[in-house]
Design a protein around this motif. Sequence first.
Motif, short mmCIF file in Angstrom:
data_model
loop_
_atom_site.label_atom_id
_atom_site.label_comp_id
_atom_site.label_asym_id
_atom_site.label_seq_id
_atom_site.Cartn_x
_atom_site.Cartn_y
_atom_site.Cartn_z
N SER A 18 -46.55 -86.10 -41.64
CA SER A 18 -47.85 -85.84 -42.25
C SER A 18 -48.45 -84.54 -41.72
CB SER A 18 -48.81 -87.00 -41.97
OG SER A 18 -49.23 -86.96 -40.62
N THR A 19 -49.33 -83.96 -42.51
CA THR A 19 -49.99 -82.72 -42.10
C THR A 19 -50.88 -82.94 -40.88
OG1 THR A 19 -51.77 -83.14 -43.69
CG2 THR A 19 -49.96 -81.73 -44.41
N GLU A 20 -51.30 -84.18 -40.64
CA GLU A 20 -52.15 -84.47 -39.48
C GLU A 20 -51.39 -84.34 -38.16
OE1 GLU A 20 -52.07 -86.81 -42.16
OE2 GLU A 20 -53.79 -85.76 -43.03
N THR A 21 -50.07 -84.51 -38.19
CA THR A 21 -49.29 -84.45 -36.95
C THR A 21 -48.49 -83.16 -36.81
OG1 THR A 21 -47.40 -85.61 -37.91
CG2 THR A 21 -49.10 -86.97 -36.86
N LEU A 22 -48.54 -82.28 -37.82
CA LEU A 22 -47.77 -81.03 -37.82
C LEU A 22 -48.69 -79.83 -37.61
CD1 LEU A 22 -45.09 -79.46 -38.32
CD2 LEU A 22 -45.71 -79.49 -40.75
N SER A 23 -48.33 -78.99 -36.68
CA SER A 23 -49.05 -77.74 -36.44
C SER A 23 -48.03 -76.61 -36.44
CB SER A 23 -49.77 -77.81 -35.09
OG SER A 23 -50.39 -76.60 -34.79
N VAL A 24 -48.29 -75.56 -37.22
CA VAL A 24 -47.40 -74.40 -37.30
C VAL A 24 -48.25 -73.16 -37.11
CG1 VAL A 24 -45.77 -73.14 -38.75
CG2 VAL A 24 -45.86 -75.64 -38.87
N TYR A 25 -47.86 -72.31 -36.17
CA TYR A 25 -48.64 -71.10 -35.91
C TYR A 25 -47.76 -70.03 -35.29
CZ TYR A 25 -48.82 -73.24 -31.26
OH TYR A 25 -48.47 -73.82 -30.07
N ALA A 26 -48.32 -68.81 -35.18
CA ALA A 26 -47.61 -67.67 -34.58
C ALA A 26 -48.21 -67.38 -33.22
CB ALA A 26 -47.74 -66.44 -35.48
N SER A 27 -47.34 -67.02 -32.27
CA SER A 27 -47.79 -66.58 -30.95
C SER A 27 -46.98 -65.36 -30.55
CB SER A 27 -47.64 -67.70 -29.92
OG SER A 27 -46.27 -67.97 -29.70
N ASP A 28 -47.45 -64.68 -29.52
CA ASP A 28 -46.75 -63.50 -28.98
C ASP A 28 -46.45 -62.47 -30.08
OD1 ASP A 28 -46.72 -64.73 -26.45
OD2 ASP A 28 -44.82 -65.72 -26.89
N GLY A 29 -47.38 -62.28 -30.99
CA GLY A 29 -47.16 -61.38 -32.12
C GLY A 29 -47.28 -59.92 -31.76
N ARG A 30 -46.46 -59.11 -32.44
CA ARG A 30 -46.48 -57.66 -32.29
C ARG A 30 -46.33 -57.03 -33.66
NH1 ARG A 30 -42.87 -59.75 -29.13
NH2 ARG A 30 -41.03 -58.85 -30.08
N LEU A 31 -46.93 -55.86 -33.83
CA LEU A 31 -46.69 -55.03 -35.00
C LEU A 31 -45.80 -53.88 -34.54
CD1 LEU A 31 -50.20 -54.72 -36.67
CD2 LEU A 31 -48.30 -56.15 -37.37
N VAL A 32 -44.69 -53.71 -35.22
CA VAL A 32 -43.74 -52.66 -34.83
C VAL A 32 -43.58 -51.73 -36.02
CG1 VAL A 32 -41.38 -52.21 -34.08
CG2 VAL A 32 -42.56 -54.28 -33.29
N GLY A 33 -43.91 -50.46 -35.82
CA GLY A 33 -43.75 -49.47 -36.87
C GLY A 33 -42.29 -49.24 -37.16
N THR A 34 -41.93 -49.28 -38.44
CA THR A 34 -40.54 -49.08 -38.82
C THR A 34 -40.36 -47.84 -39.70
OG1 THR A 34 -40.84 -50.56 -40.70
CG2 THR A 34 -39.98 -51.53 -38.66
N ALA A 35 -41.44 -47.36 -40.30
CA ALA A 35 -41.42 -46.16 -41.14
C ALA A 35 -42.87 -45.72 -41.34
CB ALA A 35 -40.74 -46.44 -42.48
N GLN A 36 -43.06 -44.59 -41.99
CA GLN A 36 -44.42 -44.09 -42.19
C GLN A 36 -45.29 -45.09 -42.94
OE1 GLN A 36 -44.68 -40.31 -44.14
NE2 GLN A 36 -46.89 -40.25 -44.03
#
Length: 130
Positions: A18-36
């Motif tokens: 159930s959605t009540e017992t599931l948690s999905v999230y992002a941690s330790d995020g970075r933005l990395v430039g790959t092109a202009q």
Amino acid sequence: MKKLLGLRDHILELTGISTETLSVYASDGRLVGTAQNAFEYRYQGEVTITEYNGQADNVLWPIYAWVRDHQPDISSDDLEFEVDLLDHEGVDLAVRIPLTEAVRRDPTTGGFTHCDPVEPADLYGPHPTV
């Protein structure tokens, strides 16, 4: 974060959690430039399921299969998990998955367009049966 939404939907569809017992999230995020006009999100996808009373395999197989389809460039060694035994039947289960998503600027509209990276479907051979 399209991959996190897709992973969440995949888990809900295949496990009956159930959605009540599931948690999905992002941690330790970075933005990395790959092109202009582009960059890449690099982050740890975190999946937590609380008070789960089934076999851990019933959750881990669908996650493993999803990773092979949507982030095949990572090794299965990169998937981490933790289990907290609550009692003889229930556990809290946490899984960490390194994820990347490409984003590029669309110069014709001045907006931003999300671009899913090209990922070979069978980079590591046949997918596990879920």
